[in-house]
Scaffold this motif. Sequence first.
Motif, mmCIF file in Angstrom:
data_model
loop_
_atom_site.group_PDB
_atom_site.id
_atom_site.type_symbol
_atom_site.label_atom_id
_atom_site.label_comp_id
_atom_site.label_asym_id
_atom_site.label_seq_id
_atom_site.Cartn_x
_atom_site.Cartn_y
_atom_site.Cartn_z
ATOM 1 N N ARG A 91 0.842 -1.205 0.000
ATOM 2 C CA ARG A 91 0.000 0.000 0.000
ATOM 3 C C ARG A 91 0.874 1.251 0.000
ATOM 4 N N ILE A 92 2.076 1.142 0.575
ATOM 5 C CA ILE A 92 2.999 2.268 0.632
ATOM 6 C C ILE A 92 3.993 2.225 -0.525
ATOM 7 N N MET A 189 1.304 5.639 8.693
ATOM 8 C CA MET A 189 0.084 5.310 7.965
ATOM 9 C C MET A 189 0.023 3.847 7.554
ATOM 10 N N GLU A 194 -7.028 2.692 4.768
ATOM 11 C CA GLU A 194 -7.103 3.778 3.804
ATOM 12 C C GLU A 194 -8.564 4.153 3.587
ATOM 13 N N SER A 198 -11.323 10.185 -1.419
ATOM 14 C CA SER A 198 -10.205 11.118 -1.290
ATOM 15 C C SER A 198 -10.480 12.154 -0.204
ATOM 16 N N TRP A 205 -2.909 10.853 3.143
ATOM 17 C CA TRP A 205 -2.898 10.018 1.948
ATOM 18 C C TRP A 205 -2.616 10.852 0.697
#
Length: 446
Positions: A91-92, A189, A194, A198, A205
């Motif tokens: 995810r990162i 994070m 997540e 947005s 994020w």
Amino acid sequence: MTDAAVVNSDAPTTPLRRPPALPYPKVAQGVAFAGFRRWMMRKAIDKYGPVFAINIPFFGRTVMVADQKLVKQVFMASTDDLINVQPNLSRIFGDGSVFALDKEAHRTRRKLLAPPFHGQSIKNYEKIIEEETLRETANWPEGTEFRSLEPMNRITLNVILRTVFGADGIELDYLRKIIPPWAELGSRMATLPEPPFSLGRRSPWGRLAEFRRNFDDTVFALIDKAEADPRLDERTDILALLLRSRYEDGTPMSRQHISDELLTLLGAGHETTASTLGWAFERLRRHPDVVAELVRENDEGGGDYRQAMILELQRARTVIDFAGRHVTAPHFELGNWRIPHGYTIIVSLADLHRNAEIFPDPEKFDPSRFVGTRPPAFAWMPFGGGTRRCIGAAFANTEMDVVLRTVLRDFTIETDNAPDEKVHFRGIAYTPKDGGLITVRRRRAA
């Protein structure tokens, strides 16, 4: 969830035994796991033993394990039964990162990544590590207490940048500027869900996404330079090795996947090593006998005790405290327990390292326990284990060894009876709360 037998749908005559579960609300368990994991683990192990179940946000229904034999089962399991923990650090780092891959795709990618982290390749990096250590320590204050963690972060970041890209330049200067704040934000994070929508470019994020765009643009520019370099075939940096590498069908890695892997190396390859080195100085300040033996050996050109100290350091001050897997089989047999499909299994590395039956007097910092002996299999695992063991483990060990060797050669580390620094959780890594405070004096030639 209880110990009560439950009928398994795929084997009606077989009782389904699950580990004892913590009897607290999911949110409370999640808060304890995220913010007070070491404390929670010790309390739960004292009450339930080395295997118990939790239910937490992010990972869901999870079995925690801190038993050597069961840890071996987890790490030696077939990838048809267990895959990488879900969600994970892809995810990162991106979908092209080795963290995102499983089964054959994972095996194939590791084969491409392996050459820079073995044998002569690592030996070639020792000069860079020493150069960066000398550059950073040139202006260390004498007789004045300072935090060692930040200089260790600069050393390890500069080392990984140079070994990845091969040389300095405007692009690397830019990466030196943007990577530290990204690493700090990303680590915080990494284990947070997540949001499904947005939150804007100024949200955490959004800031991570902006960094990623800037990182990719920089790496793509460096790839363009490398591909135009007439000496590309002679270069030994990791970027050049990845550009020359090919899958078995002859195809190269895509640019995006190269960028994902380089970000993985930069992100996972400097902060954890720097944190361990920060702990090294925190420990040495409080152990004059260890410092004296290290200096004696170092002056005589040896390194066995230093290696033992590094092993003990990683046991006593484990920086990454867990490794996880996800059950994809209908169920996974774990000792006397049967773990259902869809569960997460987390190995508590820090608690494995404090098992008094394997490591007598585990709270004592004692490098001599590793002198002349290798750590016991599946009991000492700071780099994880199995097919997902950290590919950069040997590189990290060399980096810690060269940094310590260089500092011990050039400086005297003052020791005292200061209280141990508390453990500070940075989202992924555990660091000394006060930054590994030390006082040094430069050694003068006799």
